[in-house]
Structure formats: C-alpha cells, structure tokens
Enzyme design. Structure first.
Site, PDB file in Angstrom:
ATOM      1  N   VAL A  14       0.835  -1.203   0.000  1.00 33.71           N
ATOM      2  CA  VAL A  14       0.000   0.000   0.000  1.00 33.71           C
ATOM      3  C   VAL A  14       0.871   1.255   0.000  1.00 33.71           C
ATOM      4  CG1 VAL A  14      -1.788   1.289   1.229  1.00 33.71           C
ATOM      5  CG2 VAL A  14      -1.890  -1.200   1.184  1.00 33.71           C
ATOM      6  N   GLY A  15       1.890   1.274   0.853  1.00 34.42           N
ATOM      7  CA  GLY A  15       2.757   2.458   0.953  1.00 34.42           C
ATOM      8  C   GLY A  15       3.421   2.779  -0.375  1.00 34.42           C
ATOM      9  N   ASP A  34      10.692   2.955   5.988  1.00 29.22           N
ATOM     10  CA  ASP A  34      10.354   1.614   6.492  1.00 29.22           C
ATOM     11  C   ASP A  34      11.498   1.163   7.394  1.00 29.22           C
ATOM     12  OD1 ASP A  34       8.210  -0.733   5.252  1.00 29.22           O
ATOM     13  OD2 ASP A  34       9.907  -1.471   6.456  1.00 29.22           O
ATOM     14  N   ARG A 152     -15.647   0.746  -3.913  1.00 32.35           N
ATOM     15  CA  ARG A 152     -15.966  -0.669  -4.194  1.00 32.35           C
ATOM     16  C   ARG A 152     -17.446  -0.819  -4.528  1.00 32.35           C
ATOM     17  NH1 ARG A 152     -11.963  -3.062   0.452  1.00 32.35           N
ATOM     18  NH2 ARG A 152     -10.209  -3.449  -0.949  1.00 32.35           N
ATOM     19  N   HIS A 176     -14.783   0.564   9.161  1.00 33.56           N
ATOM     20  CA  HIS A 176     -14.202  -0.041   7.960  1.00 33.56           C
ATOM     21  C   HIS A 176     -14.038  -1.528   8.287  1.00 33.56           C
ATOM     22  CE1 HIS A 176     -11.826  -0.396   4.364  1.00 33.56           C
ATOM     23  NE2 HIS A 176     -10.762  -0.764   5.016  1.00 33.56           N
TER      24      HIS A 176
END
Ligand code: APR
Length: 312
Positions: A14-15, A34, A152, A176
């Site tokens: 994702v990052g 990271d 979505r 979520h």
C-alpha cells in the site's frame, strides 16, 4: 521549499503504491520510510527511474530514518503487521497497536504540524490510537475507510446497471470492516437512489460483497491484501488536502457528539482541505440508520477498550 512534503511510513504494497500515485502527480516531494533496510530505498529508486518517462520532477527519497521525514505537511501511515496464520483479530490489533504507537510518536516529534492519514488496519481503532498518542486535534488525524468502501460499492453498482462509474455515488459510513454501514437510500445513479433502480435482493448482494471487499481480494491473492484501490483512495484524500480542494469525502473521523456518537472513530463524510478535516457533514439519517451507525461505533469502541487493556 515550494512543493509540499509528504511522508509515507511503511514501504509495503500500500505504501509503495501510494508513493507511485502521488509522485506522478508532481506537486509534492515524497519520503518513503520503512524499518527494513533497503526496501524503501529500492522501491523509491525504481519509482524515481520512471520519472524521465512519465515526466515528473518531484523528489523522492527512500529511508530507514525519521530524520528525513522532518517537517512533512502530510504523513500517511501504512506500517503494520499482516494477519499471520493462527493469529486472532485481537492479537493483530495489539501487534499493530505497538507499531502505530511507536510510529506516531516518531512522526509527531519530527513533523509537529503535519496531518496524519491512517491506513493501517483496523483503521478506526488505529486512528483513535494515533489521535491519543499524537495529542493532535481530530481535524489533523483521520483514516482511510469510506473512500475505498464507497468506490468498491460504486464499481459493483456500475457493473450491475451497466452505467458509467462516473454517474454513481455510493454512501458508506461506519466502521471499515464487517460493521460498515451502507445507506442505499443515499446511494444514487445520476441522482436516482439505487432503491428505485435495483431489486432489494440485488442491493443486498452488492452490500454483502462490499462489506467483504477486502476479504475477497485476500482470498484471491493468497498472499497480501488489496493495494491498487486503497492507494487510489489515499491519493484522493491527500490531493484534497494538498490542493485545498474542500472535497467532501467519507473518512474515519473521531466524533464528539456528531450523529449522536461520542469518543469513537467511524467513517462519516467530511470536508477535506489544507487544514485537514474542515467540517464534519451530518447527513439526515432515519432512526434505524442512526441505530446501525451507533452499533458500528460501539464495535470500534470495543477495539479501543481491548487496546486499553493491552497497554496495561
Ligand atoms: N516502522 C516502519 N515500518 C514498519 C514498522 C515500523 N515500526 N513495522 C512494520 N513496518 C512495515 C513493514 O516492514 C512493511 O514493509 O510496514 C510495511 C507493511 O507492508 P505490507 O506488509 O506489504 O502491508 P500492506 O499490504 O502495505 O498493508 C499495510 O494497510 O490496508 C492496510 O490492512 C492493511 O494494515 C495494513 C496496511
């Protein structure tokens, strides 16, 4: 420095996808951080080598140090542990709680004026934790939820009705995850509620698919989870802030009485601009919808309570 500065913590799927989408828009310099040596550096270098082809000038640095993130305008937190085999949801919650506490402390000490966008799951609980840890006001710490969930649902509605996704607007609130709250009455195609366009069973099928949207992708991928749509959703939120667009987007937001809910974080529509959340939009909900939303907020509060127990 004229360009805004964005830091992305966590150089996983994702990052890195967020970095790619944002750097190509060319309005901010980006730091990818990271703890794994070489990972953010390697991904940043790979992305940067596409600049001559894609024609962007933003600076991009991969690093293992928070020093480089100093004075960021926006920080996106995607660092976390995935669910390992045999791990319960609560164990995952406590593992990510440790990571998010440490990451938030570091982010805040280097960028005391930043806006934090939480992506790590369970995102509502992690947003609550980041607000508590940072001591920032709630307009500067919020999470990714409804933009992804409504995208979505919108894509499923568009496919079902064979219409352009551009004409679809889906209303998804609440937690979520499994307690997400979909409001079909306020989900429309060119202004017409889907309740007038689709039979109830079809709507229920699309709702169920949206609620397990993340799981569907995990089951298909086998290793890892969704990152294309999540990164697109994050980029939309970041852009609303960086370009001060005043765009109304559903975000995981700390509520202080709005919708009759206090001290919990759930997805509600908010106006995003240069100060982060500039307004919380209170939709007119029916009694029944309000009750479902309150149940959703209660589910998040339970996670918050587990974290309180876990931190003793
Ligand atoms: N500091 C910085 N980075 C960290 C830390 C830490 N303390 N702990 C873990 N990370 C990094 C990992 O090294 C890894 O590179 O976070 C990254 C997470 O990447 P992935 O495992 O690929 O996870 P991803 O698919 O990107 O999802 C990240 O977003 O959508 C949510 O549910 C998803 O919570 C998850 C998060």
């Amino acid at each position: 420095m004229l360009r805004k500065k964005i830091s992305v913590i966590g150089a996983g799927s994702v990052g890195a996808a967020c970095v790619r989408r944002l750097v190509e828009r060319d309005y901010a310099d980006i730091i990818l951080m990271d703890i794994i040596q070489g990972l953010p550096q390697g991904k940043a270098l790979d992305i940067l080598e596409s600049a001559p082809i894609l024609n962007f000038n933003s600076h991009l640095i991969g690093t293992n140090s928070y020093q480089e993130t100093a004075n960021s305008d926006v920080v996106i937190i995607t660092s976390g542990s995935g669910r390992k085999p045999g791990m319960t949801r609560d164990e995952l919650l406590l593992a990510n709680m440790k990571i998010i506490t440490e990451v938030t402390r570091n982010v805040v000490s280097h960028s005391p004026n930043c806006i934090i966008i939480m992506v790590t799951n369970p995102v509502d609980a992690m947003t609550h934790l980041a607000i508590h840890t940072s001591q920032f006001s709630r307009n500067r710490v919020f999470g990714l939820s409804g933009v992804l969930d409504s995208a979505r649902l919108s894509s499923f509605i568009a496919a079902e009705l064979k219409v352009s996704v551009k004409d679809v607007s889906a209303c998804v609130l609440g937690q979520h995850g499994s307690n997400m709250v979909i409001i079909p009455r306020l989900s429309t195609v060119s202004g017409v509620p889907i309740t007038k366009l689709l039979p109830r069973e079809t709507i229920e099928r699309l709702e169920a698919r949206t609620i397990s949207g993340g799981e569907e992708i995990v089951n298909l991928l086998k290793t890892g989870s969704a990152f294309y749509a999540p990164s697109a959703a994050v980029a939309q939120m970041v852009e609303a802030i960086i370009l001060d667009k005043k765009e109304v987007l559903p975000c995981a937001t700390y509520l202080e009485g709005e919708y009759g809910i206090k001290d919990s974080v759930i997805g509600v529509p908010v106006k995003l601009g240069r100060s982060g959340i500039e307004e919380i939009i209170e939709l007119e909900l029916t009694m029944e919808e309000k009750q479902v939303l309150a149940t959703s907020a209660e589910a998040v509060r339970e996670l918050i309570n587990i974290m309180k127990g876990g931190s003793k």
